[in-house]
Design an enzyme around this catalytic site. Structure first.
Site, short mmCIF file in Angstrom:
data_model
loop_
_atom_site.label_atom_id
_atom_site.label_comp_id
_atom_site.label_asym_id
_atom_site.label_seq_id
_atom_site.Cartn_x
_atom_site.Cartn_y
_atom_site.Cartn_z
N LEU A 138 0.72 -0.95 -0.03
CA LEU A 138 -0.08 0.58 0.55
C LEU A 138 0.98 0.86 -0.47
O LEU A 138 1.89 1.02 0.44
CB LEU A 138 -1.05 0.02 1.13
CG LEU A 138 -2.16 -1.75 1.28
CD1 LEU A 138 -2.68 -0.70 2.87
CD2 LEU A 138 -3.08 -1.20 -0.13
N ASP A 139 0.41 2.40 -0.92
CA ASP A 139 0.76 3.67 -0.65
C ASP A 139 1.00 4.01 1.04
O ASP A 139 0.58 3.43 1.81
CB ASP A 139 0.31 4.75 -1.08
CG ASP A 139 0.58 4.41 -2.48
OD1 ASP A 139 1.10 3.66 -3.17
OD2 ASP A 139 0.05 4.99 -3.33
N ARG A 140 2.43 4.68 1.00
CA ARG A 140 1.87 5.57 2.59
C ARG A 140 0.58 6.16 3.10
O ARG A 140 1.09 5.67 4.09
CB ARG A 140 3.46 6.58 2.69
CG ARG A 140 3.72 6.98 3.95
CD ARG A 140 4.75 8.31 3.98
NE ARG A 140 5.46 8.82 5.20
CZ ARG A 140 4.26 9.84 4.97
NH1 ARG A 140 3.53 10.76 4.38
NH2 ARG A 140 5.02 11.01 6.19
N ARG A 238 -6.23 6.02 -7.53
CA ARG A 238 -5.45 7.58 -8.31
C ARG A 238 -5.92 7.28 -9.48
O ARG A 238 -5.85 8.33 -9.78
CB ARG A 238 -4.39 7.39 -6.81
CG ARG A 238 -4.32 7.30 -5.50
CD ARG A 238 -3.07 6.95 -4.94
NE ARG A 238 -2.02 8.35 -5.18
CZ ARG A 238 -0.77 9.01 -4.53
NH1 ARG A 238 -0.52 7.96 -4.13
NH2 ARG A 238 -0.60 9.86 -4.27
#
Length: 304
Positions: A138-140, A238
Site C-alpha cells: 500500500l502507498d504510505r 489514484r
C-alpha cells in the site's frame, strides 16, 4: 539460535521410487531457486535423519525433512519495535491493518518507522531466521489490509497466486464529484509519467490496468466507491479515478483537494485468498479509520 524454516513429510506409496528432486519440485512445489539455495546456502535435505542428494530414490515410509537456509535481510532493513495491528498470523503469513502515514518498506526518504522494520522485529522476537517478504503493498498514505509472507517459500507461493489472480483486494475510496454510473470498469493502461520518478499516468504504451468500481453512496460533492483491482499497478486507483475526472479527496499529487482530508481517501478494507499450505479460504475485513468515517459515516462492510 534462530530457527530457519523447515518442512517435514512422510513418503507414501504414491511417491515410492520418485527421485527426491522430482518430489520437491512437483509435490512440495519448491521453486528451482529455492532448491538451489538449499544446496548452496547452508540448507539441508534429510531423509530419515541423514543428508541426501536430490538424486536419492524415495521409499514409502521415508521421512523427508527440508531445512531452508537462514534468510539474509536487506541492508536497508533493521528491526524496530513498531506497534503492528496484526489481524491474522500463522507460521507462513501475516495480515496487518496498516494505518495511514507509515510506509510499508524502507526507502531513501523513509529509512525508519516502516511496517517492514516492525515485522522484522516481530520475527526476531519469535527467534525466526526469516526476513520480510511483502506480497501486497500500500502507498504510505493508504490505510488498510496488507499481506506479508514470513519466509521465502511462502512468498514464492503467494507471488504465483497473485499472478493467477487468486489474491483478491477491495478498497473504499472517496472521490471528488458525483459518479453517475452505479458501477463500471476503468480499463486504461498505466505507465510512468515523463519527467517524474513518482507519478504515473494513463498512456498508450503503459501496462494493462483494470479497476472495477461500485458506487456505495453519493454526497453533495463527492462519492464513496467500493473498488476491486484486477491488476496491481503503482497508484492504479489514484491514477484511474483522476483520469475519469474524479480524483481522490486528499490526493494532491493527482488533482485532489486536501480541504476535507489530509491524505488520499483510500482504504484497503478487504483481503481474501486461499491459503497455499492449509488450503483454507481466508477473508479479512478492516473498518476504515476515523478520517474517512468523518467524511462518509459508518459503513456496513458486510453489505458491500
Amino acid at each position: 539460535m534462530k530457527q530457519p524454516f523447515s518442512i517435514e513429510a512422510r513418503i507414501t506409496s504414491k511417491h515410492d521410487g520418485m527421485l527426491l528432486r522430482d518430489y520437491l519440485l512437483k509435490e512440495q512445489q519448491l521453486s528451482r531457486r529455492a532448491l538451489k539455495a538449499i544446496k548452496f546456502n547452508e540448507g539441508f535435505l534429510l531423509v530419515n535423519g541423514e543428508s541426501k542428494t536430490v538424486r536419492y530414490q524415495l521409499k514409502a515410509g521415508d521421512i523427508v525433512k527440508i531445512m531452508f537456509p537462514p534468510e539474509e535481510k536487506s541492508p536497508t532493513l533493521f528491526p524496530e519495535p513498531i506497534p503492528l495491528e496484526i489481524i491474522y498470523e500463522d507460521e507462513h503469513a501475516l495480515v496487518i491493518n496498516k494505518p495511514a502515514d507509515i510506509p510499508v518498506i524502507p526507502s531513501q526518504k523513509y529509512s525508519t518507522g516502516t511496517i517492514a522494520n516492525g515485522v522484522l522485529y516481530h520475527l526476531e522476537k519469535q527467534n525466526l531466521a526469516y526476513t520480510v517478504h511483502t506480497v501486497t503493498r500500500l502507498d504510505r498514505d493508504t490505510s488498510g489490509l496488507l499481506l506479508i509472507a514470513k519466509h521465502r517459500h511462502a512468498h514464492d507461493f503467494f507471488v504465483k497466486m497473485q499472478k493467477e489472480h487468486h489474491i483478491h483486494r477491495r478498497y473504499l475510496a472517496v472521490v471528488h464529484g458525483i459518479i453517475e454510473k452505479d458501477n463500471g470498469v476503468i480499463d486504461a493502461p498505466i505507465g510512468r509519467k515523463e519527467g517524474s520518478i513518482i507519478e504515473r499516468c494513463v498512456c498508450a504504451d503503459g501496462k494493462t490496468a483494470r479497476t472495477h468500481y461500485q458506487v456505495v453512496k453519493r454526497f453533495s460533492d463527492f462519492t464513496l466507491a467500493a473498488i476491486r483491482l484486477e491488476t496491481g499497478r503503482t497508484h492504479q486507483i489514484r491514477v484511474h479515478f483522476s483520469y475519469l475526472g474524479h480524483p481522490l479527496l486528499g490526493d494532491d499529487l493527482y488533482g485532489g483537494s486536501t480541504d476535507k482530508i489530509k491524505r488520499q481517501a483510500l482504504h484497503s478494507f478487504e483481503l481474501s485468498f486461499l491459503h497455499p499450505f492449509t488450503y483454507q479460504k481466508h477473508c479479512f475485513q478492516a473498518k476504515p479509520p476515523k478520517d474517512i468515517t468523518a467524511l462518509v459515516g459508518n459503513i456496513n462492510l458486510q453489505s458491500l
